[in-house]
Design a protein around this motif. Sequence first.
Motif, PDB file in Angstrom:
ATOM      1  N   MET A 124     -34.020  -7.812 -21.958  1.00 33.12           N
ATOM      2  CA  MET A 124     -33.131  -8.753 -21.470  1.00 33.12           C
ATOM      3  C   MET A 124     -33.741  -9.214 -20.003  1.00 33.12           C
ATOM      4  N   LEU A 125     -33.904 -10.482 -19.999  1.00 30.60           N
ATOM      5  CA  LEU A 125     -34.479 -10.888 -18.799  1.00 30.60           C
ATOM      6  C   LEU A 125     -33.704 -11.566 -17.808  1.00 30.60           C
ATOM      7  N   LYS A 126     -33.715 -11.285 -16.529  1.00 35.29           N
ATOM      8  CA  LYS A 126     -32.705 -11.622 -15.485  1.00 35.29           C
ATOM      9  C   LYS A 126     -33.549 -12.517 -14.570  1.00 35.29           C
ATOM     10  N   GLY A 127     -32.960 -13.458 -13.733  1.00 34.43           N
ATOM     11  CA  GLY A 127     -33.405 -14.115 -12.693  1.00 34.43           C
ATOM     12  C   GLY A 127     -33.027 -15.660 -12.838  1.00 34.43           C
ATOM     13  N   SER A 128     -33.569 -16.337 -12.256  1.00 31.87           N
ATOM     14  CA  SER A 128     -32.975 -18.052 -12.228  1.00 31.87           C
ATOM     15  C   SER A 128     -33.341 -18.486 -13.779  1.00 31.87           C
ATOM     16  N   ARG A 129     -32.629 -19.504 -14.272  1.00 32.08           N
ATOM     17  CA  ARG A 129     -33.028 -20.128 -15.349  1.00 32.08           C
ATOM     18  C   ARG A 129     -34.569 -20.524 -15.606  1.00 32.08           C
ATOM     19  N   GLU A 130     -34.834 -21.055 -14.589  1.00 36.24           N
ATOM     20  CA  GLU A 130     -36.203 -21.920 -14.610  1.00 36.24           C
ATOM     21  C   GLU A 130     -37.281 -20.773 -14.697  1.00 36.24           C
ATOM     22  N   ALA A 131     -37.277 -19.822 -13.843  1.00 35.81           N
ATOM     23  CA  ALA A 131     -38.125 -18.612 -13.875  1.00 35.81           C
ATOM     24  C   ALA A 131     -38.169 -17.713 -15.233  1.00 35.81           C
TER      25      ALA A 131
ATOM     26  N   ALA B 140     -41.514 -17.748 -17.623  1.00 34.70           N
ATOM     27  CA  ALA B 140     -42.232 -16.721 -18.073  1.00 34.70           C
ATOM     28  C   ALA B 140     -42.162 -16.422 -19.663  1.00 34.70           C
ATOM     29  N   LEU B 141     -40.939 -17.115 -20.256  1.00 36.28           N
ATOM     30  CA  LEU B 141     -41.078 -16.896 -21.711  1.00 36.28           C
ATOM     31  C   LEU B 141     -42.340 -17.874 -22.266  1.00 36.28           C
ATOM     32  N   HIS B 142     -42.172 -19.179 -21.679  1.00 36.38           N
ATOM     33  CA  HIS B 142     -43.307 -19.913 -22.161  1.00 36.38           C
ATOM     34  C   HIS B 142     -44.573 -19.320 -21.981  1.00 36.38           C
ATOM     35  N   ALA B 143     -44.844 -18.771 -21.042  1.00 36.73           N
ATOM     36  CA  ALA B 143     -46.243 -18.126 -20.642  1.00 36.73           C
ATOM     37  C   ALA B 143     -46.333 -16.943 -21.803  1.00 36.73           C
ATOM     38  N   ARG B 144     -45.422 -16.237 -22.041  1.00 35.70           N
ATOM     39  CA  ARG B 144     -45.536 -15.221 -23.170  1.00 35.70           C
ATOM     40  C   ARG B 144     -45.730 -15.689 -24.320  1.00 35.70           C
ATOM     41  N   LEU B 145     -44.939 -16.416 -24.597  1.00 38.35           N
ATOM     42  CA  LEU B 145     -45.167 -17.221 -25.958  1.00 38.35           C
ATOM     43  C   LEU B 145     -46.319 -17.989 -26.553  1.00 38.35           C
ATOM     44  N   THR B 146     -47.151 -18.435 -25.261  1.00 36.53           N
ATOM     45  CA  THR B 146     -48.424 -19.092 -25.618  1.00 36.53           C
ATOM     46  C   THR B 146     -49.519 -18.330 -25.255  1.00 36.53           C
ATOM     47  N   ASP B 147     -49.169 -17.064 -24.945  1.00 35.23           N
ATOM     48  CA  ASP B 147     -50.393 -16.068 -24.514  1.00 35.23           C
ATOM     49  C   ASP B 147     -51.171 -15.761 -26.058  1.00 35.23           C
TER      50      ASP B 147
ATOM     51  N   LEU C 222     -32.969 -22.883 -25.663  1.00 27.09           N
ATOM     52  CA  LEU C 222     -33.884 -22.798 -26.921  1.00 27.09           C
ATOM     53  C   LEU C 222     -34.490 -24.386 -26.925  1.00 27.09           C
ATOM     54  N   THR C 223     -33.633 -25.563 -26.268  1.00 23.03           N
ATOM     55  CA  THR C 223     -34.041 -26.829 -26.336  1.00 23.03           C
ATOM     56  C   THR C 223     -35.120 -26.954 -25.125  1.00 23.03           C
ATOM     57  N   ALA C 224     -34.613 -26.293 -24.155  1.00 24.11           N
ATOM     58  CA  ALA C 224     -35.519 -26.590 -23.036  1.00 24.11           C
ATOM     59  C   ALA C 224     -36.875 -25.830 -23.036  1.00 24.11           C
ATOM     60  N   LEU C 225     -36.880 -24.624 -23.903  1.00 29.21           N
ATOM     61  CA  LEU C 225     -38.076 -23.803 -23.866  1.00 29.21           C
ATOM     62  C   LEU C 225     -39.058 -24.478 -25.035  1.00 29.21           C
ATOM     63  N   ALA C 226     -38.435 -25.105 -26.092  1.00 33.71           N
ATOM     64  CA  ALA C 226     -39.275 -25.780 -27.135  1.00 33.71           C
ATOM     65  C   ALA C 226     -40.259 -24.828 -27.387  1.00 33.71           C
ATOM     66  N   PRO C 227     -39.975 -23.612 -28.073  1.00 36.29           N
ATOM     67  CA  PRO C 227     -41.115 -22.500 -28.333  1.00 36.29           C
ATOM     68  C   PRO C 227     -41.929 -22.872 -29.451  1.00 36.29           C
TER      69      PRO C 227
ATOM     70  N   GLY D  49     -30.500  -1.073 -21.912  1.00 35.93           N
ATOM     71  CA  GLY D  49     -30.429  -0.993 -20.515  1.00 35.93           C
ATOM     72  C   GLY D  49     -31.949  -1.507 -20.075  1.00 35.93           C
ATOM     73  N   GLN D  50     -32.609  -2.093 -20.789  1.00 37.87           N
ATOM     74  CA  GLN D  50     -33.756  -2.656 -20.258  1.00 37.87           C
ATOM     75  C   GLN D  50     -33.721  -3.838 -19.835  1.00 37.87           C
ATOM     76  N   VAL D  51     -34.066  -4.286 -18.524  1.00 34.92           N
ATOM     77  CA  VAL D  51     -33.604  -5.406 -17.838  1.00 34.92           C
ATOM     78  C   VAL D  51     -35.228  -5.808 -17.276  1.00 34.92           C
ATOM     79  N   ILE D  52     -35.667  -6.884 -17.304  1.00 31.67           N
ATOM     80  CA  ILE D  52     -36.643  -7.336 -16.691  1.00 31.67           C
ATOM     81  C   ILE D  52     -36.309  -8.368 -15.385  1.00 31.67           C
ATOM     82  N   GLU D  53     -36.409  -8.334 -14.199  1.00 30.65           N
ATOM     83  CA  GLU D  53     -36.323  -9.155 -13.240  1.00 30.65           C
ATOM     84  C   GLU D  53     -37.343 -10.168 -13.286  1.00 30.65           C
ATOM     85  N   VAL D  54     -37.248 -11.631 -13.446  1.00 33.75           N
ATOM     86  CA  VAL D  54     -38.372 -12.619 -13.370  1.00 33.75           C
ATOM     87  C   VAL D  54     -38.099 -13.116 -11.933  1.00 33.75           C
ATOM     88  N   ARG D  55     -39.143 -13.297 -11.515  1.00 37.05           N
ATOM     89  CA  ARG D  55     -39.000 -14.278 -10.087  1.00 37.05           C
ATOM     90  C   ARG D  55     -39.687 -15.498 -10.374  1.00 37.05           C
TER      91      ARG D  55
END
Length: 351
Positions: free
Chosen positions: A246-253, A257-264, A280-285, A345-351
């Motif tokens: 589960m990712l926590k933080g601002s939506r933008e962050a 982070a998701l974009h970076a991970r998906l294109t790695d 999903l629309t904003a991310l365009a995976p 319970g696994q949460v990653i705080e994204v900044r």
Amino acid sequence: MLTKTRILQIDPLAPDAVHTSQAAQIIQAGGLVAFPTETVYGLGANALDADAIHRIFEAKQRPTTDPIIAHISNVEALTQLTDTPASDIGTLIEAFWPGPLTLVLPRREKVPANLSAHMPTVAVRMPAHPVAAALIDAAGVPIAAPSANLFSRPSATTAQHVLADLDGRVDIILDAGPTLIGVESTVLDLTASVPTILRPGGTSVEALREYLPDVVLLQKWHSEKQAGQSPGMMTKHYSPQAQVIMLKGSREAILKALHARLTDSNAEQSVGILLSDADLTALAPPKHVFKVSLGLSAQTAATRLFAALRQMDEAGVDVILTRLPAYSSPLNAALQDRLMRAAEGQVIEVR
Ligand code: TXA
Ligand code: MG
């Protein structure tokens, strides 16, 4: 131990009495029937028969320390389960039954102790599904029913989910199509010093607060040590085989982070993403990424969540990345709870 599982198609609004009475006979004979409720499918047995209850634990491979809810179809049946007079909880019953609210009350001595994992309480609810009501009526006994999934698997919201987990372990599955709400009932403990929500669910905290101003919500997913009162409430629950983060933080962050991970291109694990339509629309995976949309509303997300976790497993995804959708809805507490449990319970705080 294996039995031949029969599936009976049944009209969700006008259940065929031939089917419900066939299923009721199985219940009376100590067997197991999976049936739809408005929340999720339940794995039912006679709640007054200790051997039948034991069969539920075996079929689900569920630890016997995890108590089970008894389902009734009329208020009079309450006297079979508790000595608390219905009039003591009359306003709650009138407001929320039938519906997705489970009440934890003192257990009547005659009720088999294994139903409640030997605790002095009993959890009771009156489901708002015509098939469930017809089955309980026809059986003439309260029906013990946990969600109809193997222990620690996502709950079953369709008969196909039930079959996938319990084929050969349940006598009959009453198939009335997908369930309406998709997350389980709210479990409210009325035996605690203050009314305590042990599990948020289909009945919102806000709605309960109108009747019980001092009601509190236990957020159990951050510590397994708090699981004392309700042993089944431990964090590892509803988990798919894939690891959920589960990712926590601002939506933008998070989207960044998701974009970076998906294109790695060096990443080895296959990733699935579970997000709201807007995210999903904003991310365009990228095309190859397995994605499931939780939809536009919390209601839709609730109906899709467990099915989505199962789909991810079928797709062979290693890691599911998700974020609590920013719906403003009374169902959010339940969604957050189920996602957190899926994530163990696994949460990653994204900044
Ligand atoms: O919507 C639902 O509640 C579904 C449908 C089938 O009715 N049932 C369901 O049952 O979700 P299950 O067993 O998967 O979850 C019941 C929860 C467990 O977390 C259990 O620990 C808690 O209710 N529970 C049951 N009896 C209890 C009791 N006597 N005291 C405290 N917690 C109890
Ligand atoms: Mg369950």
